[in-house]
Write a protein that holds these residues in place. Structure first.
Motif, mmCIF file in Angstrom:
data_model
loop_
_atom_site.group_PDB
_atom_site.id
_atom_site.type_symbol
_atom_site.label_atom_id
_atom_site.label_comp_id
_atom_site.label_asym_id
_atom_site.label_seq_id
_atom_site.Cartn_x
_atom_site.Cartn_y
_atom_site.Cartn_z
ATOM 1 N N ALA A 634 0.749 -1.243 -0.200
ATOM 2 C CA ALA A 634 -0.205 0.026 0.012
ATOM 3 C C ALA A 634 0.817 1.273 0.095
ATOM 4 C CB ALA A 634 -0.940 -0.044 1.338
ATOM 5 N N SER A 635 1.941 1.225 0.838
ATOM 6 C CA SER A 635 3.050 2.383 0.714
ATOM 7 C C SER A 635 3.499 2.749 -0.527
ATOM 8 C CB SER A 635 4.125 2.108 1.815
ATOM 9 O OG SER A 635 4.914 3.048 1.830
ATOM 10 N N LEU A 636 4.006 1.751 -1.217
ATOM 11 C CA LEU A 636 4.412 1.781 -2.839
ATOM 12 C C LEU A 636 3.445 2.251 -3.513
ATOM 13 C CD1 LEU A 636 6.572 -1.486 -2.668
ATOM 14 C CD2 LEU A 636 7.418 0.779 -2.524
ATOM 15 N N LYS A 637 2.149 1.723 -3.573
ATOM 16 C CA LYS A 637 1.196 2.208 -4.357
ATOM 17 C C LYS A 637 0.828 3.751 -4.027
ATOM 18 C CE LYS A 637 -1.170 -1.315 -3.415
ATOM 19 N NZ LYS A 637 -2.175 -2.460 -3.540
ATOM 20 N N ALA A 638 1.029 4.043 -2.735
ATOM 21 C CA ALA A 638 0.921 5.681 -2.506
ATOM 22 C C ALA A 638 1.885 6.389 -3.222
ATOM 23 C CB ALA A 638 0.568 5.718 -0.832
ATOM 24 N N GLN A 639 3.055 5.551 -3.411
ATOM 25 C CA GLN A 639 4.100 6.573 -3.857
ATOM 26 C C GLN A 639 3.751 6.712 -5.642
ATOM 27 O OE1 GLN A 639 7.878 5.004 -2.394
ATOM 28 N NE2 GLN A 639 6.961 4.554 -0.522
ATOM 29 N N LEU A 643 1.042 -2.238 -9.492
ATOM 30 C CA LEU A 643 1.272 -3.634 -9.008
ATOM 31 C C LEU A 643 2.540 -4.202 -9.700
ATOM 32 C CD1 LEU A 643 -1.927 -5.454 -8.024
ATOM 33 C CD2 LEU A 643 0.106 -5.280 -6.726
ATOM 34 N N ILE A 644 2.405 -4.034 -11.014
ATOM 35 C CA ILE A 644 3.463 -4.622 -12.357
ATOM 36 C C ILE A 644 4.890 -4.036 -11.762
ATOM 37 C CG2 ILE A 644 4.396 -4.441 -14.316
ATOM 38 C CD1 ILE A 644 2.075 -6.568 -14.133
ATOM 39 N N SER A 645 4.998 -2.870 -11.615
ATOM 40 C CA SER A 645 6.330 -2.439 -11.105
ATOM 41 C C SER A 645 6.703 -2.794 -9.865
ATOM 42 C CB SER A 645 6.378 -0.854 -11.236
ATOM 43 O OG SER A 645 5.381 -0.145 -10.054
ATOM 44 N N ILE A 646 6.010 -3.141 -8.899
ATOM 45 C CA ILE A 646 6.097 -3.567 -7.704
ATOM 46 C C ILE A 646 6.553 -4.984 -7.905
ATOM 47 C CG2 ILE A 646 5.310 -4.390 -5.542
ATOM 48 C CD1 ILE A 646 3.484 -1.854 -5.630
ATOM 49 N N GLU A 648 7.753 -6.429 -10.523
ATOM 50 C CA GLU A 648 9.128 -6.486 -11.238
ATOM 51 C C GLU A 648 10.274 -6.146 -10.447
ATOM 52 O OE1 GLU A 648 7.775 -5.124 -15.671
ATOM 53 O OE2 GLU A 648 8.113 -3.753 -14.298
ATOM 54 N N SER A 649 9.992 -5.227 -9.508
ATOM 55 C CA SER A 649 11.099 -4.891 -8.459
ATOM 56 C C SER A 649 11.548 -6.056 -7.517
ATOM 57 C CB SER A 649 10.867 -3.677 -7.663
ATOM 58 O OG SER A 649 9.651 -3.998 -6.960
ATOM 59 N N ARG A 650 10.695 -6.880 -7.378
ATOM 60 C CA ARG A 650 11.043 -7.974 -6.503
ATOM 61 C C ARG A 650 11.420 -9.424 -7.267
ATOM 62 N NH1 ARG A 650 5.373 -6.984 -3.074
ATOM 63 N NH2 ARG A 650 6.231 -5.295 -1.679
ATOM 64 N N GLU A 651 11.547 -9.214 -8.422
ATOM 65 C CA GLU A 651 11.961 -10.407 -9.443
ATOM 66 C C GLU A 651 13.286 -10.647 -9.118
ATOM 67 O OE1 GLU A 651 10.467 -10.382 -13.537
ATOM 68 O OE2 GLU A 651 9.070 -11.941 -12.825
#
Length: 652
Positions: A634-639, A643-646, A648-651
């Motif tokens: 939720a914090s990352l989306k608030a920034q 979801l795709i970018s989140i 991808e960052s964890r792959e």
């Protein structure tokens, strides 16, 4: 007929059937979009109740709820939210047709819900307003208005509005003495130019004379003009329903009767005897004429089914609307079996193999079931025991069953029979046990209480934690459905294209016999998925549902919609659970609507409990860790991250 009704029926000019601001859609795309909405409406059905089941739910609370339950502010607040949500979901053309009747009804109900008392005169006035609204909803012009709303939603490429309108239409059709689901299935098949459906619709509506069935290639749709398709569909929708003499027949296994058993409107026959008389003799009688019209009975006879230990049961419902007749007949027989169990038998008839509704002697609808498991031996003792109790109590039960059973008596019989099942031969010999939906809900709630005890917390606190997952679960379910729409043909008439098969290989993986669908790959291949869609409406819903993974604006709009749906569902579930616990009425559409959420929260609690054991942490610590993960997302989306970018960052 007013302007709305004429517009809905169509006048042979396809382009004028749905007059709205979206006139750019071609007629063939409109036909495909309408058929798609009718086929897939359940996936996008809103939490808000259509008006017909809403007024039924409010009416039973007004007339039958206990005074102490009515006085509880949370029950009345829940009903208030139901009314407001249903009013908001009414589409423009239907809203214009209902006009002041809907506005007055809502205002009167909200005023009643604001008070803790229910005066007799006030209840009578509100029931009258309820019946007025039902009558208006069942008018041909109201059906035509909802048909127009459906066309407008399809042209606007708004799948969720279209799904809500389909549910509204089905409920309206049920009020017209027709089976709404059956009618909409027929309309969908007309829109697809299904050969048999179109031919029989033409005959029924008088466009062509009655004639013997014509051989068609069902895989090949008829070549008829779009204007005729829309006209046939529109007229099939508003064709008036009619009452008829309704008789329900059913075949039960593991059953026996002493001669012929009569209990009020129910008559049970030894199946081999009555079927042999019907199909092996020339004997004429009204009874045998009915049996000869039962397709399933004829099939059982022609296939030499061993019908020893079977009972053929007939339920005479008299002249009435066919809508709900099959369900009412089944419920009467099941009430009889509940009474047999409650009054001392340790057995009941087994399970039905089929049910058929005859209206004026003609088969209208059938249900085929698997019946009971084949036993290792015939339980003649158990069957005879049930037969003896039925014979012993037939006079008492017969008098009671001649009238509609009081709601509280029916529920008491159901509950007592469910409890009696624990000692019945169906469990001790066959390990079979059917639970009613009410029992299912209460058992799921009891299981949730145990999970709360495991976490040393209250059930309400546990529900608060798990209910947060319901909107995201709904989002994932819809995205997977959208992917499946593209990878498989769901009409049963055609096979997936080569392009769809290739997409499936790239998106769906098989590991150890299990399939895994990659949402990330589906998003990357979104344009290809859209390319295999069969209509603009399907393409729009696929683009929206899958595209939201990379579009934060669309994602947040969907999040708001799902959160609103979840709030309504949660308060409804609480009201239903309390009603079942405290002996208040619950209408079946409302009960069924909360079962998925009830099952979800209990299953999720159990799954979390198992995972916490596997990870070696306490139940509450596990839930806290998962909540922290959601907070991070939720914090990352608030920034501003999608979801795709989140992901991808964890792959790795």
């Amino acid at each position: 007929m007013d302007d709305v009704s004429r517009e809905g029926l169509g006048d042979g000019t396809a382009e004028t059937v749905f007059e709205d601001s979206h006139a750019s859609m071609g007629t063939e795309d409109l036909l495909r979009g309408l058929a798609f909405a009718l086929q897939e409406c359940a996936e996008g059905a809103p939490a808000a109740l259509p008006l017909a089941p809403l007024v039924g739910e409010v009416e039973v609370w007004l007339t039958s709820a206990r005074d102490e339950s009515w006085r509880r502010s949370d029950n009345r607040e829940s009903l208030k939210q139901e009314v407001l949500a249903s009013q908001k979901s009414v589409a423009p053309a239907l809203g214009a047709h209902l006009g002041a009747d809907l506005t007055t009804y809502v205002a009167d109900i909200l005023a009643a819900l604001a008070r803790t008392d229910r005066a007799v005169a006030e209840k009578a006035r509100l029931v009258t307003a309820t019946n007025t609204l039902r009558t208006r909803l069942a008018q041909p012009a109201a059906l035509a208005a909802s048909w127009v709303d459906l066309g407008s939603a399809v042209k606007a490429l708004d799948f969720f509005a279209a799904a809500a309108t389909v549910m509204q239409l089905e409920a309206q059709l049920n009020l017209t003495h027709r089976d709404g689901k059956h009618v909409l299935d027929e309309v969908r098949n007309i829109l697809r130019r299904d050969s048999w459906t179109v031919e029989f619709a033409r005959q029924r509506l008088g466009d062509v004379p009655q004639r013997p069935p014509i051989e068609f290639d069902k895989d090949e749709p008829l070549d008829i003009a779009p204007a005729e398709v829309l006209d046939l569909a529109s007229r099939s929708l508003v064709e008036p329903g009619k009452d008829g003499h309704a008789v329900v027949w059913g075949m039960y296994d593991r059953a026996a009767v002493e001669g012929t058993a009569e209990v009020g409107p129910i008559t049970a026959y030894f199946a081999p005897w009555v079927i042999a008389r019907a199909f092996d003799t020339e004997e004429q009688s009204p009874l045998l004429a009915e049996v000869r019209n039962l397709w399933h009975a004829r099939r059982d006879h022609e296939s030499n089914e061993d019908l020893r230990g079977h009972v053929l049961v007939r339920v005479d419902l008299g002249v009435r609307t066919p809508v709900g007749a099959l369900d009412d007949g089944i419920d009467l027989v099941e009430a009889l079996m509940d009474a047999v169990l409650s009054l001392g038998s340790n057995n009941r008839w087994g399970k039905p193999k089929w049910w058929t509704l005859l209206v004026d002697g003609e088969e209208m609808r059938s249900i085929l079931s698997r019946g009971s498991k084949r036993p290792e031996f015939e339980d003649s003792l158990g069957m005879e025991n049930a037969a003896r109790v039925l014979a012993r109590e037939s006079q008492t039960l017969g008098r009671a069953f001649l009238h509609p059973l009081p709601w509280h008596l029916r529920e008491a019989l159901r509950s007592c029979a469910e409890a009696s099942h624990a000692e019945s031969r169906a469990v001790s010999l066959y390990r079979e046990w059917h639970n009613d939906e009410r029992t299912v809900l209460l058992l799921l709630d009891a299981a949730l209480e145990h999970m709360a005890a495991l976490g040393d917390t209250s059930a309400n606190q546990l529900v608060e934690r798990i209910a947060e997952l319901w909107p995201s679960s709904g989002r994932t379910r819809l995205i997977l459905w959208a992917i499946d729409l593209c990878l498989h043909r769901r009409d049963g008439l055609s096979r997936p294209s080569d392009a769809a098969k290739d997409l499936k290989r790239r998106i769906v993986a098989n590991r150890d016999g299990l399939t895994e669908t990659s949402l990330l790959r589906a998003y990357y291949l979104l344009n290809d998925l859209i390319g295999v869609c069969s209509s603009p409406l399907q393409a729009a819903v696929v683009r929206r549902l899958i595209g939201q993974l990379g579009d934060l604006t669309v994602y947040e709009h969907e999040e708001s919609r799902l959160q609103d749906e979840a709030r309504l569902t949660r308060t409804r579930q609480r009201r239903v659970r309390n009603a079942l616990t405290h002996g208040n009425p619950v209408t079946r559409p409302v009960l069924v609507s909360v079962l998925p959420f009830t099952r979800f929260r209990t299953v999720m609690a159990i799954r979390a409990g198992l995972d916490s054991i596997n990870e070696g942490v306490t139940f509450l610590d596990y839930l806290d860790a998962k909540a922290a993960e959601r907070m991070e997302d939720a914090s990352l989306k608030a920034q501003g991250q999608s979801l795709i970018s989140i992901w991808e960052s964890r792959e790795p």
